[in-house]
Design a protein around this motif. Structure first.
Motif, PDB file in Angstrom:
ATOM      1  N   MET A   1      33.847 -21.178 -11.555  1.00  0.00           N
ATOM      2  CA  MET A   1      35.129 -21.694 -11.080  1.00  0.00           C
ATOM      3  C   MET A   1      35.623 -20.810  -9.940  1.00  0.00           C
ATOM      4  O   MET A   1      35.487 -19.607  -9.961  1.00  0.00           O
ATOM      5  N   ARG A   2      36.188 -21.476  -8.954  1.00  0.00           N
ATOM      6  CA  ARG A   2      36.772 -20.795  -7.802  1.00  0.00           C
ATOM      7  C   ARG A   2      38.247 -21.149  -7.721  1.00  0.00           C
ATOM      8  O   ARG A   2      38.659 -22.234  -8.102  1.00  0.00           O
ATOM      9  N   THR A   3      39.016 -20.228  -7.183  1.00  0.00           N
ATOM     10  CA  THR A   3      40.424 -20.487  -6.931  1.00  0.00           C
ATOM     11  C   THR A   3      40.587 -20.702  -5.436  1.00  0.00           C
ATOM     12  O   THR A   3      40.212 -19.849  -4.638  1.00  0.00           O
ATOM     13  N   VAL A   4      41.141 -21.851  -5.058  1.00  0.00           N
ATOM     14  CA  VAL A   4      41.294 -22.210  -3.653  1.00  0.00           C
ATOM     15  C   VAL A   4      42.693 -22.742  -3.405  1.00  0.00           C
ATOM     16  O   VAL A   4      43.449 -23.019  -4.334  1.00  0.00           O
ATOM     17  N   ARG A   5      43.006 -22.914  -2.138  1.00  0.00           N
ATOM     18  CA  ARG A   5      44.230 -23.599  -1.721  1.00  0.00           C
ATOM     19  C   ARG A   5      43.817 -24.755  -0.836  1.00  0.00           C
ATOM     20  O   ARG A   5      42.921 -24.623  -0.016  1.00  0.00           O
ATOM     21  N   THR A   6      44.468 -25.878  -1.015  1.00  0.00           N
ATOM     22  CA  THR A   6      44.129 -27.069  -0.236  1.00  0.00           C
ATOM     23  C   THR A   6      45.210 -27.331   0.808  1.00  0.00           C
ATOM     24  O   THR A   6      46.333 -26.824   0.699  1.00  0.00           O
ATOM     25  N   THR A   7      44.860 -28.132   1.799  1.00  0.00           N
ATOM     26  CA  THR A   7      45.836 -28.495   2.820  1.00  0.00           C
ATOM     27  C   THR A   7      46.893 -29.444   2.268  1.00  0.00           C
ATOM     28  O   THR A   7      47.967 -29.572   2.838  1.00  0.00           O
ATOM     29  N   ILE A   8      46.587 -30.075   1.152  1.00  0.00           N
ATOM     30  CA  ILE A   8      47.535 -31.014   0.539  1.00  0.00           C
ATOM     31  C   ILE A   8      48.697 -30.259  -0.100  1.00  0.00           C
ATOM     32  O   ILE A   8      49.851 -30.644   0.033  1.00  0.00           O
ATOM     33  N   GLN A   9      48.373 -29.167  -0.820  1.00  0.00           N
ATOM     34  CA  GLN A   9      49.376 -28.311  -1.447  1.00  0.00           C
ATOM     35  C   GLN A   9      49.001 -26.853  -1.180  1.00  0.00           C
ATOM     36  O   GLN A   9      48.504 -26.162  -2.072  1.00  0.00           O
ATOM     37  N   PRO A  10      49.247 -26.334   0.029  1.00  0.00           N
ATOM     38  CA  PRO A  10      48.795 -24.990   0.376  1.00  0.00           C
ATOM     39  C   PRO A  10      49.489 -23.874  -0.404  1.00  0.00           C
ATOM     40  O   PRO A  10      48.989 -22.761  -0.456  1.00  0.00           O
ATOM     41  N   HIS A  11      50.592 -24.161  -1.046  1.00  0.00           N
ATOM     42  CA  HIS A  11      51.319 -23.147  -1.805  1.00  0.00           C
ATOM     43  C   HIS A  11      50.837 -23.031  -3.254  1.00  0.00           C
ATOM     44  O   HIS A  11      51.291 -22.169  -3.986  1.00  0.00           O
ATOM     45  N   VAL A  12      49.898 -23.887  -3.662  1.00  0.00           N
ATOM     46  CA  VAL A  12      49.419 -23.907  -5.047  1.00  0.00           C
ATOM     47  C   VAL A  12      47.954 -23.471  -5.103  1.00  0.00           C
ATOM     48  O   VAL A  12      47.113 -24.002  -4.370  1.00  0.00           O
ATOM     49  N   ASP A  13      47.651 -22.491  -5.969  1.00  0.00           N
ATOM     50  CA  ASP A  13      46.264 -22.102  -6.211  1.00  0.00           C
ATOM     51  C   ASP A  13      45.658 -23.080  -7.217  1.00  0.00           C
ATOM     52  O   ASP A  13      46.265 -23.377  -8.246  1.00  0.00           O
ATOM     53  N   VAL A  14      44.461 -23.586  -6.885  1.00  0.00           N
ATOM     54  CA  VAL A  14      43.793 -24.573  -7.734  1.00  0.00           C
ATOM     55  C   VAL A  14      42.418 -24.050  -8.102  1.00  0.00           C
ATOM     56  O   VAL A  14      41.691 -23.544  -7.251  1.00  0.00           O
ATOM     57  N   GLU A  15      42.057 -24.155  -9.386  1.00  0.00           N
ATOM     58  CA  GLU A  15      40.714 -23.783  -9.821  1.00  0.00           C
ATOM     59  C   GLU A  15      39.820 -25.012  -9.746  1.00  0.00           C
ATOM     60  O   GLU A  15      40.167 -26.072 -10.265  1.00  0.00           O
ATOM     61  N   VAL A  16      38.683 -24.848  -9.039  1.00  0.00           N
ATOM     62  CA  VAL A  16      37.757 -25.958  -8.862  1.00  0.00           C
ATOM     63  C   VAL A  16      36.344 -25.505  -9.199  1.00  0.00           C
ATOM     64  O   VAL A  16      36.022 -24.326  -9.114  1.00  0.00           O
ATOM     65  N   SER A  17      35.506 -26.474  -9.573  1.00  0.00           N
ATOM     66  CA  SER A  17      34.096 -26.183  -9.831  1.00  0.00           C
ATOM     67  C   SER A  17      33.379 -26.042  -8.497  1.00  0.00           C
ATOM     68  O   SER A  17      33.931 -26.344  -7.435  1.00  0.00           O
ATOM     69  N   ASP A  18      32.129 -25.610  -8.535  1.00  0.00           N
ATOM     70  CA  ASP A  18      31.347 -25.465  -7.307  1.00  0.00           C
ATOM     71  C   ASP A  18      31.175 -26.805  -6.596  1.00  0.00           C
ATOM     72  O   ASP A  18      31.259 -26.896  -5.373  1.00  0.00           O
ATOM     73  N   ALA A  19      30.962 -27.875  -7.363  1.00  0.00           N
ATOM     74  CA  ALA A  19      30.794 -29.204  -6.768  1.00  0.00           C
ATOM     75  C   ALA A  19      32.096 -29.665  -6.101  1.00  0.00           C
ATOM     76  O   ALA A  19      32.076 -30.208  -4.997  1.00  0.00           O
ATOM     77  N   GLU A  20      33.222 -29.443  -6.761  1.00  0.00           N
ATOM     78  CA  GLU A  20      34.517 -29.815  -6.179  1.00  0.00           C
ATOM     79  C   GLU A  20      34.784 -28.999  -4.913  1.00  0.00           C
ATOM     80  O   GLU A  20      35.302 -29.518  -3.924  1.00  0.00           O
TER      81      GLU A  20
END
Length: 57
Positions: A1-20
């Motif tokens: 799992m990785r923690t990333v920020r998206t352009t959709i919600q840049p203020h929220v950290d999201v945990e995603v799988s490698d495929a995501e």
């Protein structure tokens, strides 16, 4: 799992799988972190005493 920020919600950290992660990266939806995208800033220039006097004129 990785923690990333998206352009959709840049203020929220999201945990995603490698495929995501790969899907988000392919779609250009990941926020680039400063250390990933930009080189380190150059140090500020300092004036020598002689140049400082010239700048004061």
């Amino acid at each position: 799992m990785r923690t990333v920020r998206t352009t959709i919600q840049p203020h929220v950290d999201v945990e995603v799988s490698d495929a995501e992660y790969l899907d988000l990266e392919r779609q250009g939806l990941l926020v680039q972190r400063p250390s990933d995208s930009a080189p380190a800033a150059a140090p500020a220039k300092t004036l020598t005493p002689a140049k400082a006097k010239e700048a004061d004129r």
